[in-house]
Enzyme design. Structure first.
Site, mmCIF file in Angstrom:
data_model
loop_
_atom_site.group_PDB
_atom_site.id
_atom_site.type_symbol
_atom_site.label_atom_id
_atom_site.label_comp_id
_atom_site.label_asym_id
_atom_site.label_seq_id
_atom_site.Cartn_x
_atom_site.Cartn_y
_atom_site.Cartn_z
ATOM 1 N N ALA A 1 0.859 -1.180 0.000
ATOM 2 C CA ALA A 1 0.000 0.000 0.000
ATOM 3 C C ALA A 1 0.900 1.237 0.000
ATOM 4 O O ALA A 1 2.057 1.165 0.426
ATOM 5 C CB ALA A 1 -0.872 -0.004 1.251
ATOM 6 N N GLY B 1 0.450 -5.161 0.875
ATOM 7 C CA GLY B 1 -0.720 -5.231 0.003
ATOM 8 C C GLY B 1 -0.406 -5.865 -1.348
ATOM 9 O O GLY B 1 -1.298 -6.403 -2.007
ATOM 10 N N GLU C 1 -0.710 -9.431 -0.830
ATOM 11 C CA GLU C 1 -2.119 -9.711 -0.533
ATOM 12 C C GLU C 1 -2.943 -9.784 -1.819
ATOM 13 O O GLU C 1 -3.786 -10.666 -1.975
ATOM 14 C CB GLU C 1 -2.672 -8.642 0.423
ATOM 15 N N GLU D 1 4.095 -5.545 7.558
ATOM 16 C CA GLU D 1 3.239 -4.573 8.248
ATOM 17 C C GLU D 1 3.560 -4.436 9.724
ATOM 18 O O GLU D 1 3.443 -3.348 10.298
ATOM 19 C CB GLU D 1 1.759 -4.953 8.083
#
Ligand code: 3H9
Length: 694
Positions: free
Chosen positions: A63, A104, A107, A127
């Protein structure tokens, strides 16, 4: 505006291409583009399969962390929506991964039905290091992909894994050579021609069965991973979210993890960790040194001085697989230094910290030589001799005599004037400080001290080299103690004052420990109190309690007694009534009335005068950025990373409040040196942040 996500049409295969340099971070535009383009290719009957690939040097780096501070996270679709497109039951989707798939990025790749990767790719969920649980589904999909035990390790540990491991665990399906787009298309065609069935991880609970039957598989792996991580609080939140994949339906686990992510990303801790992330990137930008500055070639490194620092520096190079020559002026000193290094590696191997083969390999990378003439073939020479100006100057005159043209001459001085050292050579532009922190083989900080005329390519070269051996290079200017040690001085002075006026070591250290740092007095015992005592004797300075301890033969851990006492063979500090008596007697002798100190006052006295000195350093230009000062303390003095460093902490507390408390302390002590420095007052009055100061 053109979207960073486009569709490339290759017959019956659509490539959805992300092009958002430098690391294809998932900002709002990318997230929106992914949804729009996926909706389009899924609806278009011409396409039988889809490839997700990225342009540039890497797949998706995660992200976009910069958006986390924006209102509404920058807007755009969330991960549940995006992943829904990739996880569709209409057409198979292949993620073609090169470089990294992080956060992300991994993910989204896990929402795809197939994952293929280049040999050098890495995969991770970092994270935890940013202070939150993965929000885009990793806590529910990763255990389904690789089993709960390994998922716990990856999510709580935060370290990436390579392709071999990923392949073995079933995180990826295959490897490819060459370009991701071409490889993705070829793989998609194979799936189409084989009519291969495809399914999403959300629908496959097979790898969860063992832990659902035997919960200990999960709880034991959590206990082991939490024990190892410095990010305990976040790790426990990650563990809780991982547990949801065993206990609740997939969608519920996904929703709860998303909510958890949203709350945690707004925490003080996460803000601090993100600050550190960007601080670590900004040190690559050095004023006056262009990013494309041609670096000097460093093929051979010599360290002069085989004492504790020299040995530790040599070990830092060997630990990174770089061979290094350790040079001493006498055979005995060299042999003693080499023996200490050998002993250090052997005891690490005996404790299971590394294999014997590895230890021997590192030992063999450090060669010894007697005589300064042996610096002749080195491209970088790091001096680590006794911390006295005359000795340093003498050594530099010799090094200058023998070193080849173009060699970089670095000093590991921790306080002294690098310009004065450079001035004794015929090449001051090649002289720089490389200040490692003790223990040099462990601490990551290296202050790169820029002299008045240090050449830009010298700064670029030593910074890159320090990074190569795993250090965090922070460029600083010449000043007594540079950044780290200079800021330590007010803390030492406040500690001595508090002891004399009423506090005891265990109370001061207790406050520091609660904050997350080693206590300054326990640290003094570890470093040895006699070093300062001897130099004070030369300079005529006094430090009443320290001096009284040393006169009583209490030098710290090395004599089994200092501010604390130590059981033989133990490093655990034990409060000692004899020390309390010695402190009270010293106060009485000096006619100082003792009073009670609250923990709050101790905290403020330990930290705020340091911050004040940090601001002075910033104002004088000795540090380029306030965030550089934070890195110095985090990586050189084990400052608790969760608070983002002293300068970040000051901003979070509020510069006005810090200035007010300094005024208060200054008035209480009748000590003008504690008054807030002008820059702090100016910024506080204007409601501005350190970053606004240039
Ligand atoms: C996440 O994904 C949460 C999820 O669970 C989703 C929740 C819903 N954002 O390091 P470099 C910038 S959290 C914004 O020098 P390298 C960086 O600041 C994220 N910017 O390159 C620098 O900018 P500048 C999880 C980012 O090749 C430039 O890119 N992901 C981001 O040595 C180059 O960076 C991570 O934690 C980002 N995510 O290493 C991965 N990443 O040039 C974080 C980088 O202006 N990133 N930038 O200074 C990394 O570990 C490394 O940057 C990477 C590249 C390995 C990708």
């Amino acid at each position: 505006m053109t979207s960073p996500v486009t569709i490339q049409s290759h017959g019956d295969v659509a490539v959805v291409l992300v092009d958002n340099p430098p690391v294809n971070a998932l900002n709002a535009a990318v997230r929106l583009g992914l949804c729009d383009q996926m909706a389009q290719v899924l609806a278009d009957p011409a396409y039988k399969a889809v490839v997700l690939a990225c342009a540039g040097r890497t797949f998706i780096g995660g992200a976009d962390i910069r958006e986390f501070d924006l209102p509404n996270g920058g807007g755009g679709p969330g991960f549940v929506e995006i992943n829904g497109f990739f996880e569709n039951r209409i057409k198979p989707v292949v993620a073609a991964i090169h470089g990294v798939a992080l956060g992300g990025g991994l993910e989204i790749a896990m929402a795809c039905h197939f994952r293929i990767a280049t040999r050098d790719a890495t995969f991770g969920q970092p994270e935890v290091k940013l202070g939150f649980v993965p929000g885009g589904g990793a806590t529910q999909r990763l255990p389904r992909a690789i089993g709960i035990t390994k998922a716990v390790e990856m999510i709580i540990g935060g370290e990436p894994i390579g392709v071999n491991e990923a392949l073995g665990l079933g995180l990826i399906d295959d490897l490819f050579e060459g370009e991701p787009i071409a490889a993705g298309i070829a793989y998609a065609r194979k799936i189409i021609s084989e009519g291969r069935p495809f399914s999403a991880l959300r629908d496959d609970d097979s790898k969860l069965a063992a832990a659902r039957d035997n919960r200990a598989l999960f709880t034991d792996s959590v206990a082991a991973a939490v024990k190892r991580t410095p990010y305990k609080e976040t790790a426990l939140a990650c563990a809780e979210a991982l547990g949801w994949c065993l206990d609740m339906p997939f969608d519920e686990g996904i929703d709860r993890a998303w909510d958890c992510f949203l709350t945690m990303k707004d925490s003080e801790q996460s803000k601090a960790l993100r600050h550190v992330f960007f601080a670590e990137r900004s040190i690559n930008k050095i004023a006056g040194v262009a990013r494309d500055t041609k670096r000097r070639e460093i093929k051979s490194v010599a360290v002069v001085g085989a004492g504790t620092m020299g040995g530790g520096i040599a070990m830092s190079f060997a630990n990174a697989g770089v061979s290094v020559k350790l040079i001493e002026v006498g055979k005995e000193a060299l042999e003693r230094g080499l023996a200490t290094i050998r002993k250090n590696y052997e005891s690490t191997a005996a404790r299971g910290g590394m294999s014997k083969v590895d230890a021997n390999k590192r030992i063999s990378l450090i060669q010894g030589d007697v005589g300064l003439e042996h610096v002749a073939d080195a491209d970088l020479i790091i001096e680590a001799v006794f911390e006295t100006m005359q000795i340093k100057k003498d050594v530099f005159v010799e090094i200058d005599k023998y070193a080849k043209p173009g060699a970089i001459l670095a000093t590991n001085t921790s306080f002294l004037d690098v310009n004065a050292i450079a001035a004794v050579t015929r090449r001051p532009e090649d002289v720089v400080g490389m200040h490692f922190f003790s223990p040099a083989n462990i601490m990551k900080l290296c202050e790169i001290v820029r002299g008045k005329v240090t050449a830009p390519d010298v700064l670029a070269t030593v910074s890159a080299l320090a990074r190569h051996i795993g250090k965090v290079p922070v460029v600083v200017g010449v000043s007594f103690g540079f950044v780290g040690n200079r800021m330590l001085l007010p803390r030492i002075s406040q500690t001595g004052k508090m002891l004399l006026e009423g506090a005891f070591p265990q109370q001061i250290d207790g406050v520091a420990r609660k904050f997350g740092m080693m206590g300054p007095l326990a640290m003094g015992d570890l470093a040895g109190l006699d070093i300062g005592w001897r130099s004070r004797k030369d300079s005529g300075e006094v430090s009443p309690i320290d001096d009284a301890l040393c006169e009583a033969g209490r030098f710290g851990q090395k004599t089994g007694a200092g501010y604390y006492r130590y059981e033989p063979g133990s490093r655990t500090p034990i409060p000692d009534p004899d020390v309390e008596k010695l402190i009270v007697d010293t106060s009485r002798k000096l006619n100082v009335t003792r009073r009670a100190f609250s923990d709050e006052e101790i905290h403020e006295r330990l930290i705020y005068p340091m911050i004040n000195e940090g601001v002075r350093i910033l104002e004088e230009g000795i540090a380029e950025r306030a965030s550089d000062i934070d890195l110095v303390w985090i990586h050189g003095f084990a400052w608790p990373i969760q608070t983002g460093g002293p300068m970040h902490l000051a901003e979070r507390v509020g510069l006005t409040r810090v200035a007010e408390r300094l005024e208060h302390l200054a008035a209480l002590d009748n000590d003008n040196s504690l008054r807030p420095v002008p820059l702090l007052k100016r910024l506080a009055d204007a409601g501005k942040a350190f970053v606004s100061f240039k």
